[in-house]
Design a protein around this motif. Structure first.
Motif, PDB file in Angstrom:
ATOM      1  N   ASN A   1      11.481  -5.557 -13.080  1.00  0.00           N
ATOM      2  CA  ASN A   1      11.769  -6.675 -13.980  1.00  0.00           C
ATOM      3  C   ASN A   1      13.255  -6.732 -14.323  1.00  0.00           C
ATOM      4  O   ASN A   1      13.830  -7.814 -14.455  1.00  0.00           O
ATOM      5  N   GLU A   2      13.893  -5.561 -14.461  1.00  0.00           N
ATOM      6  CA  GLU A   2      15.330  -5.531 -14.725  1.00  0.00           C
ATOM      7  C   GLU A   2      16.101  -6.155 -13.561  1.00  0.00           C
ATOM      8  O   GLU A   2      17.058  -6.906 -13.769  1.00  0.00           O
TER       9      GLU A   2
ATOM     10  N   ASP B   1       7.333   2.529 -15.253  1.00  0.00           N
ATOM     11  CA  ASP B   1       8.763   2.672 -14.955  1.00  0.00           C
ATOM     12  C   ASP B   1       9.152   1.790 -13.775  1.00  0.00           C
ATOM     13  O   ASP B   1      10.195   1.127 -13.787  1.00  0.00           O
ATOM     14  N   LYS B   2       8.285   1.773 -12.745  1.00  0.00           N
ATOM     15  CA  LYS B   2       8.547   0.920 -11.581  1.00  0.00           C
ATOM     16  C   LYS B   2       8.558  -0.553 -11.986  1.00  0.00           C
ATOM     17  O   LYS B   2       9.413  -1.336 -11.557  1.00  0.00           O
TER      18      LYS B   2
ATOM     19  N   VAL C   1       6.534  -4.396 -21.598  1.00  0.00           N
ATOM     20  CA  VAL C   1       6.507  -3.180 -20.780  1.00  0.00           C
ATOM     21  C   VAL C   1       7.269  -2.062 -21.477  1.00  0.00           C
ATOM     22  O   VAL C   1       6.857  -0.898 -21.461  1.00  0.00           O
ATOM     23  N   GLY C   2       8.384  -2.423 -22.125  1.00  0.00           N
ATOM     24  CA  GLY C   2       9.140  -1.424 -22.870  1.00  0.00           C
ATOM     25  C   GLY C   2       8.319  -0.801 -23.986  1.00  0.00           C
ATOM     26  O   GLY C   2       8.379   0.412 -24.225  1.00  0.00           O
TER      27      GLY C   2
ATOM     28  N   GLY D   1       0.816  -1.211   0.000  1.00  0.00           N
ATOM     29  CA  GLY D   1       0.000   0.000   0.000  1.00  0.00           C
ATOM     30  C   GLY D   1       0.846   1.256   0.000  1.00  0.00           C
ATOM     31  O   GLY D   1       0.565   2.222  -0.724  1.00  0.00           O
ATOM     32  N   ALA D   2       1.918   1.257   0.803  1.00  0.00           N
ATOM     33  CA  ALA D   2       2.824   2.410   0.816  1.00  0.00           C
ATOM     34  C   ALA D   2       3.503   2.577  -0.538  1.00  0.00           C
ATOM     35  O   ALA D   2       3.707   3.695  -1.017  1.00  0.00           O
ATOM     36  N   GLY D   3       3.842   1.444  -1.188  1.00  0.00           N
ATOM     37  CA  GLY D   3       4.468   1.508  -2.509  1.00  0.00           C
ATOM     38  C   GLY D   3       3.550   2.121  -3.552  1.00  0.00           C
ATOM     39  O   GLY D   3       4.006   2.818  -4.466  1.00  0.00           O
ATOM     40  N   LEU D   4       2.236   1.865  -3.426  1.00  0.00           N
ATOM     41  CA  LEU D   4       1.277   2.461  -4.364  1.00  0.00           C
ATOM     42  C   LEU D   4       1.309   3.983  -4.259  1.00  0.00           C
ATOM     43  O   LEU D   4       1.301   4.686  -5.276  1.00  0.00           O
TER      44      LEU D   4
END
Length: 533
Positions: free
Chosen positions: A340-341, A334-335, A314-315, A8-11
């Motif tokens: 994924n990288e 971007d996240k 995604v790219g 939730g904080a990451g959102l």
């Protein structure tokens, strides 16, 4: 439960604003009612200053809540009204608009979470969700801070200035424990206390505990566990009637005779099987090791294929192939791309480890300029270093330094060394990358002003899957094989790697590699043509 808080904080970290519908859609994927028993809901409470309060109330009322107010109504400098809570129905509606920061027990836990940057649990309280007039269950809350900087600031003063709000979980203790542990057993029971410096509060009593507590023939034990900074004391009780008393009260001579017989039998079996065990153990160990390496390689390969596909799709989305993106969509993609990288990098490292352990590393050696590689690595990582507000100094000679080796593996090793330096250096720290020569050797050195490594842990640095505990360990994502991988690569190139560090003063990693011998310019000697004289 902690993953829900951090998610939730990451959102909020990935978005400028999170709407009520986005919060609802995000939490729907967790299936909280079925998978996380005991949680009354998942909420978010923004930090609101007194000057911001009128605009806040007006904005929420405009969403379709005309009677919304922040309560209690007593004037104060800071408010933290419950703005979102899911599921948004039934008893959770009582929490909507409640200022948790106005209540001392909740405020203490919120301050602890804010100052530490980590989840913090409150002492036992009565939840706002409890109906009036009914016998309440003990409750508690866990808070996760959200900062305006989208990352945990380094200093406590900065955390207090940049606090944006709190994601939180309210729990009812009986709902939590009864949905987790079966309470129908009558031969054992337990009760739990929340213990802190001031109080010892009873939070749960199992149905069988009261009956067993009055019996004399019982066994007891007490244990303490730490949960989100709180001490939970668990007192267990068991009816000894479930044990076979005839066995426990047999004469000591019977026990001695049985023990002697067991020793003789064990000795005979040991002698009988010893030779066979020694003959088979080496073969079994080799088989287990081969199976482990094969499984690791197969799993890594199978993970790599879909991760590569995710990277491509995604790219394409980031480049606008499916249409123009909003700012929020761009940040989320971007996240996703960065995550994924990191996953691909970990998979590649796992494949390397599997091949190295199986003795299947194949080096594609070629001559190349190490200066160009070091510059490229530094340039690639400048973005991450800049985000962490760190300073990077790169010192590379203008003249080429030629070496012979596998460019892919050597690049992976040098990248890991620099990446480790950035991960374990605090914000505003300094990292220096230097490339030089000493005789016929090329020296690559990375020096940082990071947290350093205590001497007692330095022997673990180059071991597989080892992560050294320090103040930044919990904030760093990693597999613990970066330096192990680097050493394997450097050893394969007849190089050396050295680590020097002092705790809280920084570290220096130096890699020495053989340079490519300069080709000698040969010229065929010519005999002078004899003169005519």
């Amino acid at each position: 439960y902690e993953q829900i808080l951090r998610g939730g904080a990451g959102l909020f970290d990935a978005s400028q604003e999170v709407s009520r519908s986005e919060w609802r859609q995000y939490l729907a994927a967790y299936d909280i009612a079925n998978r996380y028993p005991g949680i009354q809901g998942v909420g978010y409470a923004p930090v609101i200053s007194a000057s911001q309060l009128p605009a806040h109330i007006k904005a929420v009322r405009a969403e379709g809540f005309p009677t919304y107010n922040v309560r209690p109504a007593t004037p104060r400098a800071v408010y933290t009204s419950v703005l979102y809570i899911e599921p948004f129905k039934d008893r959770n509606l009582r929490a909507f608009g409640y200022d948790m920061y106005s209540e001392p027990v909740r405020r203490e836990s919120m301050n602890e979470a804010r100052d530490s940057g980590q989840p913090a649990m409150s002492s036992l309280i009565r939840l706002i969700q409890e109906p009036e007039g009914a016998t309440p269950q003990p409750g508690f809350l866990i808070y996760q801070p959200v900062y305006a900087t989208h990352a945990v600031p380094t200093k406590v003063d900065e955390r207090r200035q940049q606090i944006k709000g709190y994601v939180y979980l309210p729990f009812r203790t009986y709902d939590l424990i009864n949905n987790t542990i079966s309470s129908s057993e009558q031969n054992y029971g337990f009760r739990m206390f929340n213990v802190n410096n001031r109080t010892r509060e009873e939070m749960y009593v199992s149905p069988a505990f009261a009956a067993l507590d009055t019996q004399a023939d019982t066994a007891r034990n007490t244990a303490t566990i730490e949960v989100a900074g709180n001490q939970w004391e668990i007192e267990g009780i068991m009816n000894q009637a479930v044990l076979n008393r005839n066995i426990t009260k047999r004469p000591g001579s019977v026990a001695f005779g049985g023990a002697l017989f067991c020793i003789l039998l064990a000795g005979f079996v040991y002698l009988l099987l010893g030779n066979r065990h020694r003959a088979l153990s080496e073969q079994q160990e080799e088989g287990i090791k081969a199976a482990k390496d094969e499984l690791l390689a197969l799993a890594s390969h199978q993970l790599r294929t879909p991760a590569t596909g995710v990277k491509q799709y995604v790219g394409m989305l980031r480049e606008g192939f499916a249409g123009k993106l909003t700012d929020t969509q761009q940040r989320l993609l971007d996240k996703a791309y960065e995550s994924n990288e990191r996953q691909l990098a970990t998979i590649n490292e796992m494949l390397f480890v599997a091949r190295s352990d199986a003795g299947q590393l194949r080096m594609e050696r070629e001559n190349f300029d190490l200066c160009d590689m070091v510059r490229d690595i530094a340039d690639e990582q400048r973005g991450v270093i800049s985000q962490r507000q760190q300073k990077l100094t790169v010192r590379v000679p203008k003249r080429p330094i030629m070496i012979r080796g596998d460019k892919q593996y050597l690049r992976m090793a040098l990248e890991n060394v620099l990446s480790n330096a950035t991960k374990y250096t605090r914000n505003s720290g300094h990292i220096t990358v230097k490339l030089s020569t000493q005789g016929n050797r090329a020296i690559y050195a990375v020096q940082d002003t990071g947290v350093g490594v205590a001497k007692k842990y330095q022997s673990l640095l180059f071991q597989k899957f080892s992560r050294i505990p320090n103040e930044l360990t919990n904030q760093v994502v990693g597999s613990g094989i970066g330096l192990y991988l680097a050493k394997q690569v450097i050893d394969a190139h007849r190089g050396t790697i050295r680590f020097e560090s002092s705790e809280d003063k920084g570290s220096t990693v130096s890699i020495s590699l053989p340079r490519t011998p300069k080709s000698k310019k040969t010229s065929s000697s010519r005999r002078a043509a004899p003169g005519k004289n």
